[in-house]
Design a protein around this motif. Structure first.
Motif, mmCIF file in Angstrom:
data_model
loop_
_atom_site.group_PDB
_atom_site.id
_atom_site.type_symbol
_atom_site.label_atom_id
_atom_site.label_comp_id
_atom_site.label_asym_id
_atom_site.label_seq_id
_atom_site.Cartn_x
_atom_site.Cartn_y
_atom_site.Cartn_z
ATOM 1 N N VAL A 63 -81.556 52.651 -106.848
ATOM 2 C CA VAL A 63 -80.342 52.010 -107.262
ATOM 3 C C VAL A 63 -79.576 51.863 -108.033
ATOM 4 O O VAL A 63 -78.658 52.368 -107.886
ATOM 5 N N LEU A 64 -78.483 50.297 -108.060
ATOM 6 C CA LEU A 64 -77.591 49.710 -107.481
ATOM 7 C C LEU A 64 -76.787 50.507 -106.394
ATOM 8 O O LEU A 64 -75.547 50.452 -106.872
ATOM 9 N N HIS A 65 -77.647 51.051 -105.586
ATOM 10 C CA HIS A 65 -76.919 51.538 -104.293
ATOM 11 C C HIS A 65 -76.238 52.708 -104.613
ATOM 12 O O HIS A 65 -75.073 53.129 -104.229
ATOM 13 N N LEU A 66 -76.284 53.283 -105.803
ATOM 14 C CA LEU A 66 -75.689 54.667 -105.649
ATOM 15 C C LEU A 66 -76.536 56.146 -104.618
ATOM 16 O O LEU A 66 -76.095 56.744 -105.325
ATOM 17 N N ASP A 67 -77.124 55.896 -103.910
ATOM 18 C CA ASP A 67 -77.694 56.369 -103.197
ATOM 19 C C ASP A 67 -76.511 57.139 -102.016
ATOM 20 O O ASP A 67 -76.363 56.962 -101.355
ATOM 21 N N LEU A 68 -75.437 58.142 -103.029
ATOM 22 C CA LEU A 68 -73.965 57.936 -102.227
ATOM 23 C C LEU A 68 -73.733 59.445 -101.408
ATOM 24 O O LEU A 68 -74.659 60.365 -102.271
ATOM 25 N N THR A 69 -72.870 59.597 -100.572
ATOM 26 C CA THR A 69 -72.130 60.631 -99.951
ATOM 27 C C THR A 69 -71.338 61.959 -101.072
ATOM 28 O O THR A 69 -70.620 61.174 -101.658
ATOM 29 N N VAL A 70 -70.976 62.750 -101.143
ATOM 30 C CA VAL A 70 -70.462 63.333 -101.838
ATOM 31 C C VAL A 70 -68.801 62.787 -101.535
ATOM 32 O O VAL A 70 -68.067 62.451 -103.162
ATOM 33 N N ALA A 71 -68.410 62.493 -100.604
ATOM 34 C CA ALA A 71 -67.098 61.582 -100.125
ATOM 35 C C ALA A 71 -67.439 60.294 -101.058
ATOM 36 O O ALA A 71 -65.971 59.906 -101.241
ATOM 37 N N HIS A 72 -68.017 59.555 -100.622
ATOM 38 C CA HIS A 72 -68.160 58.247 -101.352
ATOM 39 C C HIS A 72 -68.216 58.199 -102.907
ATOM 40 O O HIS A 72 -67.341 57.490 -103.909
ATOM 41 N N TRP A 73 -68.660 59.330 -103.259
ATOM 42 C CA TRP A 73 -68.667 59.810 -105.096
ATOM 43 C C TRP A 73 -67.108 60.001 -105.575
ATOM 44 O O TRP A 73 -66.860 59.692 -106.218
#
Length: 428
Positions: A63-73
């Motif tokens: 949801v909200l496109h929050l499936d991010l990589t560690v680098a993106h977080w």
């Protein structure tokens, strides 16, 4: 009570000393440098697969496109804390500090503008004829890293006029404001207006809460996180949420929005604005957690040995960034300041020496944190252009730090030897 027990330092005194150390400019720069060196060593060692594996691991809700990589977080999430602190400092300067007076603020503001335009033009000159999207990274050499630049200044510039540090800090903060504007306008793809409109609701609630003096973390942090999430979903880079939230915090002391920080000689309470209170609380989080983790996961470029370095420095992207930071920054800043100070009214309000200004201009070429972020936004994490951009950023920042540090150290040594400020061979 024994003498040994009476001479022990109380736990609260130890903690107070640790907090004071963490807040120093030098400590923040050292920690950032350590994280960068660790990333480079891991990325170019047998542990590289482990390092890359962690960096590319994804987690978070879809949801909200929050499936991010560690680098993106690290880039989208943790850097929002850094930009929140920067936003607090910037609002304080605009409302109650050095940027409140247009005449006084004009010199560092115009200097920062020159330090954005000239490096960008140099980068475009290097990359305009390159096929593909190389020119897309024109904004990479325009940013100054506050933490690194101020840390170097704190080490080498002891004895120089305090106004010089004020100039550098204001220059770097305004520089970041330009960078934030560029990120929000140039590097925003696939804008989703509905999500952006939705972000207004928690943002307004956050603003109402802080203006009423509410400082409870369980009220403000959820509102800030929801605002950040909606901004991220809108397509605007989520770090912008940190700046917008900071600008909602009151920078003046009001009966509701204030924090007591002590008492005067008569016992009357002394209050501070919420911007200063939040900067004091979140500054260590930015210094100890946000910036080092971002640097650790962003600076780890695989050089590829001598052949890799040769290929990188043959790339116009690398050269454009390197020349933009080392030469473009000081030339742009000094040229803009020189032209502005030809106006008599401006010249009378700003008194710094040109020799000191040369050192500060060189030091402004330390473009690390925001430059790495813009590089990733320009070319994509892990791309060849991004790797070459990181090499250019790291090399340019090191050279700028050394040159600027040497110039300022020599100026400071001259002051210590003469016991006074340098002669006005070119006072601003």
């Amino acid at each position: 009570m024994s003498s040994s027990s009476s001479s022990r330092t109380a736990p609260h005194e130890i903690w107070r000393g640790i907090r004071q150390t963490v807040r120093t400019d030098t400590f923040g720069g050292i920690l950032l440098l350590a994280a960068t060196v660790a990333a480079l060593l891991l990325a170019n060692s047998p542990a590289a697969p482990w390092y890359v594996g962690i960096r590319e691991t994804s987690f978070g809700p879809e949801v909200l496109h929050l499936d991010l990589t560690v680098a993106h977080w690290a880039a989208d999430g943790l850097l929002a804390i850094f930009f929140f602190v920067v936003g607090l400092e910037l609002k304080e300067e605009i409302v109650a500090g050095r940027l409140r007076s247009p005449r006084v603020a004009a010199v560092p503001v115009i200097g920062a503008l020159g330090g954005v335009i000239v490096p960008a033009l140099i980068f475009v000159a290097f990359t305009a004829a390159v096929p593909g999207d190389a020119v897309r990274g024109w904004a990479i050499p325009t940013a100054t890293d506050i933490a690194f630049a101020i840390a170097v200044f704190a080490v080498v510039a002891k004895g120089l006029p305090p106004a010089l540090r004020v100039f550098l800090l204001t220059l770097a903060v305004v520089d970041d404001l330009f960078a934030i504007t560029i990120i929000a306008t140039v590097y925003t793809d696939d804008l989703q207006p509905l999500w952006l409109a939705a972000a207004v609701v928690p943002l307004v609630l956050f603003a109402l809460a802080v203006r009423r003096g509410i400082r409870h973390w369980w009220v403000l942090i959820p509102l800030a996180i929801v605002t950040w999430g909606f901004v991220h979903a809108s397509g605007v880079h989520a770090t912008i949420a940190g700046v917008v939230l900071a600008f909602m915090v009151p920078a003046t002391v009001t009966p509701r929005a204030r924090v007591q920080v002590g008492t005067d000689a008569d016992g009357a309470p002394i209050h501070d604005a919420l911007t200063a209170h939040f900067a004091d609380r979140f500054g260590p989080i930015s210094t100890l957690i946000a910036l080092p983790i971002f640097a650790f996961f962003s600076a780890g470029v695989t050089v590829g040995g001598w052949d890799g370095l040769t290929a990188a420095f043959a790339d116009p992207v690398t050269l454009g960034i390197l020349v933009g930071l080392v030469l473009g920054k000081p030339i742009g800043i000094l040229l803009a300041v020189f032209l502005l100070t030809r106006i008599p009214a401006v010249r009378r309000t700003f008194e710094l020496r040109w020799g000191d200004m040369v050192g500060v201009g060189l030091l402004a070429g330390v473009g690390f944190t925001v430059a790495l972020l813009v590089g990733e936004l320009s070319y994509g994490v892990g791309s060849l252009e991004d790797d070459h951009a990181k090499i250019g950023i790291l090399t340019g920042s090191i050279v700028a730090a050394i040159l600027g540090g040497v110039v300022l150290a020599l100026r400071a040594r001259r002051v210590r030897q003469t016991g006074s400020t340098p002669p006005p061979e070119g006072a601003l």
